[in-house]
Design a protein around this motif. Structure first.
Motif, PDB file in Angstrom:
ATOM      1  N   GLU A 186     -11.109   1.925 -21.247  1.00 38.41           N
ATOM      2  CA  GLU A 186      -9.778   1.926 -21.875  1.00 38.41           C
ATOM      3  C   GLU A 186      -8.625   1.843 -20.877  1.00 38.41           C
ATOM      4  OE1 GLU A 186      -9.489   1.627 -24.978  1.00 38.41           O
ATOM      5  OE2 GLU A 186     -11.441   2.233 -25.759  1.00 38.41           O
ATOM      6  N   LEU A 187      -8.820   2.359 -19.656  1.00 36.80           N
ATOM      7  CA  LEU A 187      -7.739   2.411 -18.677  1.00 36.80           C
ATOM      8  C   LEU A 187      -7.865   1.271 -17.671  1.00 36.80           C
ATOM      9  CD1 LEU A 187      -7.720   6.258 -18.013  1.00 36.80           C
ATOM     10  CD2 LEU A 187      -6.223   4.972 -19.538  1.00 36.80           C
ATOM     11  N   LYS A 188      -6.738   0.687 -17.324  1.00 34.43           N
ATOM     12  CA  LYS A 188      -6.749  -0.478 -16.436  1.00 34.43           C
ATOM     13  C   LYS A 188      -6.315  -0.093 -15.021  1.00 34.43           C
ATOM     14  CE  LYS A 188      -5.278  -5.323 -16.481  1.00 34.43           C
ATOM     15  NZ  LYS A 188      -4.362  -6.298 -17.139  1.00 34.43           N
ATOM     16  N   ASP A 189      -5.040   0.155 -14.808  1.00 30.19           N
ATOM     17  CA  ASP A 189      -4.590   0.588 -13.485  1.00 30.19           C
ATOM     18  C   ASP A 189      -3.304   1.392 -13.600  1.00 30.19           C
ATOM     19  OD1 ASP A 189      -2.283  -1.308 -13.289  1.00 30.19           O
ATOM     20  OD2 ASP A 189      -3.845  -2.819 -13.160  1.00 30.19           O
ATOM     21  N   ILE A 190      -2.926   2.011 -12.487  1.00 36.04           N
ATOM     22  CA  ILE A 190      -1.700   2.799 -12.413  1.00 36.04           C
ATOM     23  C   ILE A 190      -0.885   2.301 -11.227  1.00 36.04           C
ATOM     24  CG2 ILE A 190      -2.854   4.614 -11.041  1.00 36.04           C
ATOM     25  CD1 ILE A 190      -0.953   6.627 -12.350  1.00 36.04           C
ATOM     26  N   GLN A 191       0.433   2.241 -11.419  1.00 30.83           N
ATOM     27  CA  GLN A 191       1.331   1.793 -10.354  1.00 30.83           C
ATOM     28  C   GLN A 191       2.460   2.809 -10.202  1.00 30.83           C
ATOM     29  OE1 GLN A 191       2.768  -2.223 -10.834  1.00 30.83           O
ATOM     30  NE2 GLN A 191       0.803  -2.974 -11.593  1.00 30.83           N
ATOM     31  N   LEU A 192       2.700   3.244  -8.955  1.00 28.69           N
ATOM     32  CA  LEU A 192       3.856   4.079  -8.632  1.00 28.69           C
ATOM     33  C   LEU A 192       4.773   3.277  -7.729  1.00 28.69           C
ATOM     34  CD1 LEU A 192       2.248   7.561  -7.844  1.00 28.69           C
ATOM     35  CD2 LEU A 192       3.282   6.806  -9.970  1.00 28.69           C
ATOM     36  N   GLN A 193       6.052   3.194  -8.099  1.00 24.03           N
ATOM     37  CA  GLN A 193       7.012   2.416  -7.320  1.00 24.03           C
ATOM     38  C   GLN A 193       8.222   3.266  -6.999  1.00 24.03           C
ATOM     39  OE1 GLN A 193       8.047  -1.273  -9.212  1.00 24.03           O
ATOM     40  NE2 GLN A 193       5.986  -1.581 -10.007  1.00 24.03           N
ATOM     41  N   GLY A 194       8.664   3.240  -5.801  1.00 25.11           N
ATOM     42  CA  GLY A 194       9.864   3.975  -5.398  1.00 25.11           C
ATOM     43  C   GLY A 194       9.931   3.911  -3.884  1.00 25.11           C
ATOM     44  N   ILE A 195      10.847   4.499  -3.250  1.00 25.72           N
ATOM     45  CA  ILE A 195      11.793   5.469  -3.781  1.00 25.72           C
ATOM     46  C   ILE A 195      13.170   4.809  -3.763  1.00 25.72           C
ATOM     47  CG2 ILE A 195      12.858   7.713  -3.344  1.00 25.72           C
ATOM     48  CD1 ILE A 195      10.227   8.452  -1.866  1.00 25.72           C
ATOM     49  N   GLU A 196      13.871   4.790  -4.925  1.00 27.08           N
ATOM     50  CA  GLU A 196      15.231   4.268  -4.966  1.00 27.08           C
ATOM     51  C   GLU A 196      16.181   5.444  -4.756  1.00 27.08           C
ATOM     52  OE1 GLU A 196      15.704   2.283  -8.645  1.00 27.08           O
ATOM     53  OE2 GLU A 196      14.198   0.750  -8.225  1.00 27.08           O
ATOM     54  N   HIS A 202      -2.338  -9.100  -6.884  1.00 25.48           N
ATOM     55  CA  HIS A 202      -1.348  -9.344  -7.928  1.00 25.48           C
ATOM     56  C   HIS A 202      -0.056  -9.802  -7.256  1.00 25.48           C
ATOM     57  CE1 HIS A 202       1.398  -8.673 -11.249  1.00 25.48           C
ATOM     58  NE2 HIS A 202       0.354  -8.494 -12.045  1.00 25.48           N
ATOM     59  N   PRO A 203       0.579 -10.885  -7.745  1.00 30.65           N
ATOM     60  CA  PRO A 203       1.746 -11.455  -7.034  1.00 30.65           C
ATOM     61  C   PRO A 203       2.905 -10.487  -6.844  1.00 30.65           C
ATOM     62  CG  PRO A 203       1.484 -12.399  -9.259  1.00 30.65           C
ATOM     63  CD  PRO A 203       0.228 -11.652  -8.945  1.00 30.65           C
ATOM     64  N   GLU A 204       3.054  -9.513  -7.757  1.00 31.78           N
ATOM     65  CA  GLU A 204       4.188  -8.594  -7.646  1.00 31.78           C
ATOM     66  C   GLU A 204       3.924  -7.453  -6.665  1.00 31.78           C
ATOM     67  OE1 GLU A 204       5.310  -7.138 -11.435  1.00 31.78           O
ATOM     68  OE2 GLU A 204       5.913  -9.080 -12.233  1.00 31.78           O
ATOM     69  N   TRP A 205       2.665  -7.193  -6.356  1.00 29.45           N
ATOM     70  CA  TRP A 205       2.333  -6.016  -5.557  1.00 29.45           C
ATOM     71  C   TRP A 205       2.931  -6.077  -4.155  1.00 29.45           C
ATOM     72  CZ3 TRP A 205      -3.546  -4.960  -6.866  1.00 29.45           C
ATOM     73  CH2 TRP A 205      -3.640  -4.584  -8.205  1.00 29.45           C
ATOM     74  N   LYS A 206       2.727  -7.190  -3.483  1.00 36.22           N
ATOM     75  CA  LYS A 206       3.254  -7.323  -2.129  1.00 36.22           C
ATOM     76  C   LYS A 206       4.783  -7.276  -2.151  1.00 36.22           C
ATOM     77  CE  LYS A 206       3.589 -10.434   1.824  1.00 36.22           C
ATOM     78  NZ  LYS A 206       3.239 -11.743   2.390  1.00 36.22           N
ATOM     79  N   GLN A 207       5.371  -7.979  -3.105  1.00 32.56           N
ATOM     80  CA  GLN A 207       6.835  -8.019  -3.195  1.00 32.56           C
ATOM     81  C   GLN A 207       7.412  -6.624  -3.410  1.00 32.56           C
ATOM     82  OE1 GLN A 207       8.284 -10.501  -6.355  1.00 32.56           O
ATOM     83  NE2 GLN A 207      10.423  -9.982  -6.010  1.00 32.56           N
ATOM     84  N   ASN A 208       6.831  -5.883  -4.369  1.00 37.57           N
ATOM     85  CA  ASN A 208       7.322  -4.533  -4.652  1.00 37.57           C
ATOM     86  C   ASN A 208       7.102  -3.600  -3.470  1.00 37.57           C
ATOM     87  OD1 ASN A 208       8.211  -5.174  -7.225  1.00 37.57           O
ATOM     88  ND2 ASN A 208       6.286  -4.612  -8.204  1.00 37.57           N
ATOM     89  N   ALA A 209       5.927  -3.682  -2.861  1.00 39.35           N
ATOM     90  CA  ALA A 209       5.592  -2.775  -1.758  1.00 39.35           C
ATOM     91  C   ALA A 209       6.502  -2.978  -0.559  1.00 39.35           C
ATOM     92  CB  ALA A 209       4.134  -2.963  -1.352  1.00 39.35           C
ATOM     93  N   THR A 210       6.863  -4.229  -0.272  1.00 39.90           N
ATOM     94  CA  THR A 210       7.692  -4.497   0.899  1.00 39.90           C
ATOM     95  C   THR A 210       9.172  -4.231   0.637  1.00 39.90           C
ATOM     96  OG1 THR A 210       7.705  -6.838   0.255  1.00 39.90           O
ATOM     97  CG2 THR A 210       6.115  -6.159   1.925  1.00 39.90           C
ATOM     98  N   GLN A 211       9.548  -4.102  -0.628  1.00 46.81           N
ATOM     99  CA  GLN A 211      10.940  -3.805  -0.958  1.00 46.81           C
ATOM    100  C   GLN A 211      11.188  -2.311  -1.145  1.00 46.81           C
ATOM    101  OE1 GLN A 211      11.843  -6.170  -4.413  1.00 46.81           O
ATOM    102  NE2 GLN A 211      12.064  -8.062  -3.247  1.00 46.81           N
ATOM    103  N   LYS A 212      10.124  -1.540  -1.403  1.00 52.42           N
ATOM    104  CA  LYS A 212      10.259  -0.102  -1.652  1.00 52.42           C
ATOM    105  C   LYS A 212       9.737   0.685  -0.451  1.00 52.42           C
ATOM    106  CE  LYS A 212      11.105  -1.090  -6.097  1.00 52.42           C
ATOM    107  NZ  LYS A 212      12.399  -0.904  -6.745  1.00 52.42           N
ATOM    108  N   GLN A 213      10.204   1.929  -0.349  1.00 58.44           N
ATOM    109  CA  GLN A 213       9.700   2.790   0.724  1.00 58.44           C
ATOM    110  C   GLN A 213       8.339   3.386   0.382  1.00 58.44           C
ATOM    111  OE1 GLN A 213      12.862   3.051  -0.418  1.00 58.44           O
ATOM    112  NE2 GLN A 213      14.123   2.554   1.349  1.00 58.44           N
ATOM    113  N   PHE A 214       7.985   3.331  -0.902  1.00 57.59           N
ATOM    114  CA  PHE A 214       6.705   3.916  -1.308  1.00 57.59           C
ATOM    115  C   PHE A 214       6.139   3.137  -2.486  1.00 57.59           C
ATOM    116  CE2 PHE A 214       4.571   6.715  -4.407  1.00 57.59           C
ATOM    117  CZ  PHE A 214       3.454   7.081  -3.659  1.00 57.59           C
ATOM    118  N   MET A 215       4.836   2.894  -2.456  1.00 54.08           N
ATOM    119  CA  MET A 215       4.179   2.265  -3.588  1.00 54.08           C
ATOM    120  C   MET A 215       2.706   2.656  -3.598  1.00 54.08           C
ATOM    121  SD  MET A 215       4.184  -1.679  -4.904  1.00 54.08           S
ATOM    122  CE  MET A 215       3.388  -2.123  -6.451  1.00 54.08           C
TER     123      MET A 215
END
Length: 589
Positions: A541-551, A495-508
């Motif tokens: 019914e369930l697709k995926d879960i995403q945890l993003q942080g830590i700000e 997913h295009p946002e996954w790498k971007q989010n992961a490299t900008q956050k300390q945890f994903m």
């Protein structure tokens, strides 16, 4: 943050609050869940829920069991205003550790018409009263059954239930072979129930006489929590939650060791005045949650310097995105994390004689291998774990069953074995350090050299079958896949946002719930068909879960979590009720 707390405290002193039932929540409470029914009612209706087969069946069962009381009794959960309750804008659920052996749970709802409510109680719930009459408290009335009490006055209704931390504590210190074993258990049970009932009545009395200055409303962090609106809001006191955890450990007769006084004191030092706020909203096709942790100065000083690193973006060029089940990426300062952990748990380690020897082993290893005692001189700070797929095998095994005469007979059975395929990547500070680490692992026979390939199989295969290491420059990989290679096609499959989010956050963290649940369903298809069917329903019914942080802002640490559903046309709250209905329905067929 201190300025915000001061402003809230000033506001509290100079302005009067609306006198709702939340004034009855004690300062000593550990958890508060506020359900904003005003918001939730725009997303799902009670009528919609009770049209679902499982909930319709429950409703019809109540009607058949209590036909005379059904009209008013059903109003409590279908139309609370008809029995004098005002659930809007919100009502509250609370948890409070009373002491080392008992906890209290409460449900608080505002009142709109106390006469209408009391009339409904007299016509419906008196059958559940131990005394068969309405009792009179100091400024409220109540009924009770065993250790559950229902109290009310013109302000609101409070339901209190007092339960043991661990019911097994009544067996502590008893000899099962003793003649009076069961007599003692009976006496302990009776004593415990009497104590539960006494504390339930005391808790009702305490909650109905609370003033604002005595209640949770005087807590400035709780006032900060109240500012943000959500469908469901959860407030947690870290030190009270810690107290409940310690009490649970003390009440467990099967634990070989108990939390020491110094360990508890250390926890209190770091957790006192620390809180969690969790805000959850149910939208079409997704559940969004934001968790904020407010830490005290002591804890903030220890962990603030930990989250200063970033994830190495090259990691995502090694992930096979085609069958990816999920990944976790974490970037921390290893030395600061080690310091924070040892500071927090030093009393626990020290009292067991482990802390000093553990420290020595770590520092001797670093000094001998890398000529340093600083972990951050060796490791860049990131660790990334991806579950890139799974392999399934049908295996045959022998089980033993007993016939009517209790004779054991061998039976050959088959089951599905699911093994995850994983890739772990750790970045070292240099290629030289990566090679030094490999050499040390070889010398200690943790890994071995492969005769033809540039890989290093792990010696102990008990928990991680077919696992091996390989090294590229300053990167160390651990995997059980047959082969891995760096390729830009891998990134394109993510997913295009996954790498971007992961490299900008300390945890994903990303988890493909659908395919994980399908694998679980497949695994239990023969062993437990009912459970397998339930997992299959959830997978649809369930697709995926995403945890993003830590700000991090000052003393506040924020993590965002999203759960995505397959159906994007219906509200996720209704879909949850629909899921409960489908899963429960599948269990009865």
């Amino acid at each position: 943050m201190k300025a915000a707390y001061f402003f809230l405290a000033f506001t509290w002193i100079t302005n009067s609050f609306s006198q709702d039932i939340s004034v009855a929540i004690p300062k000593s409470v550990g958890t508060i869940v506020a359900l904003n029914t005003q918001r939730l009612s725009t997303k799902v209706s009670v009528d919609e829920i009770f049209q679902l087969p499982t909930f319709k069946f429950i409703d019809e069962e109540i009607k058949s069991l209590l036909p005379g009381q059904y009209h008013l009794l059903s109003a409590f959960y279908k139309n609370p205003s008809a029995v004098g309750l005002n659930v809007k804008p919100q009502f509250y659920l609370t948890f409070e550790p009373i002491n080392d052996t008992l906890n209290a749970y409460a449900w608080l709802i505002n009142m709109s018409d106390v006469k209408k409510f009391e009339n409904a109680i007299q016509k419906t719930l008196m059958i559940f009263s131990s005394t068969g009459k309405i009792e009179q408290g100091r400024n409220y009335k109540y009924i009770y059954k065993d250790y559950t009490g229902l109290g009310w006055n013109k302000k609101g209704m409070i339901l209190v239930n007092v339960v043991p931390v661990n019911e097994n504590m009544i067996y502590e210190g008893l000899d099962k072979e003793a003649d009076d074993y069961y007599d003692i258990i009976g006496e302990r049970k009776d004593k415990l129930r009497r104590r539960q009932q006494q504390l339930m009545k005391e808790k009702l009395e305490e909650m109905f006489r609370k003033t604002e200055i005595e209640s949770i409303l005087s807590n400035t962090n709780y006032q900060l929590f109240k500012i943000e609106e959500a469908d469901m809001s959860t407030w947690i006191s870290s030190d009270r939650l810690n107290q409940a955890t310690v009490s649970a450990a003390k009440a467990n007769p099967y634990l070989s060791s108990q939390p020491s006084a110094s360990f508890q004191k250390q926890n209190e030092k770091y957790l006192s005045g620390s809180y969690f706020h969790i805000f959850t909203n149910f939208n079409k096709g997704e559940i969004k949650s934001i968790q904020r942790q407010y830490v005290n100065g002591e804890l903030n000083q220890v962990i603030a310097r930990t989250y200063t690193k970033k994830v190495n973006p090259i990691f995502f060029e090694y992930i096979n995105g085609q069958n990816l089940l999920g990944f976790i990426s974490l970037a921390v300062d290893y030395q600061q994390l080690y310091y924070a952990s040892t500071q927090a748990y030093q009393p626990l380690f020290g009292e067991n004689g482990l802390f000093h020897s553990f420290n020595q082993t770590i520092f001797q290893f670093l000094e001998k291998t890398f000529q340093t005692q600083n972990l951050s001189d060796v490791f860049a700070g990131d660790i990334n774990i991806a579950i890139t797929g799974a392999k399934t095998n049908e295996i045959t095994y022998t089980d033993f069953v007993f016939d009517e005469e209790f004779n054991s007979k061998p039976v050959v059975k088959t089951k599905i074995e699911v093994s995850p395929l994983f890739l772990v990547m750790i970045t070292t500070t240099s290629a030289e350090n990566a090679q030094k680490l490999i050499q040390t692992l070889l010398e200690n026979q943790i890994i071995t050299k492969h005769p033809t390939k540039k890989i290093f199989p792990i010696q102990n295969q008990d928990y991680i079958k077919d696992a091996y290491l390989f090294v590229e420059n300053n990167l160390i990989f651990i995997t059980n896949e047959t082969s891995y290679q760096k390729t830009h096609q891998n990134v394109a499959q993510l997913h295009p946002e996954w790498k971007q989010n992961a490299t900008q956050k300390q945890f994903m963290m990303i988890a493909d719930l659908k395919n994980i649940l399908l694998l679980v369903s497949q695994k239990y298809s023969q062993e437990d068909p009912s459970y397998s069917k339930s997992m299959g329903i959830l997978a649809n019914e369930l697709k995926d879960i995403q945890l993003q942080g830590i700000e991090i802002v000052g003393d506040t640490y924020t993590i965002k979590a999203n759960i995505f559903l397959t159906d994007t046309n219906k509200n996720s709250l209704f879909k949850l009720f629909e899921l409960i209905d489908k899963v429960m329905g599948s269990q009865t067929k």
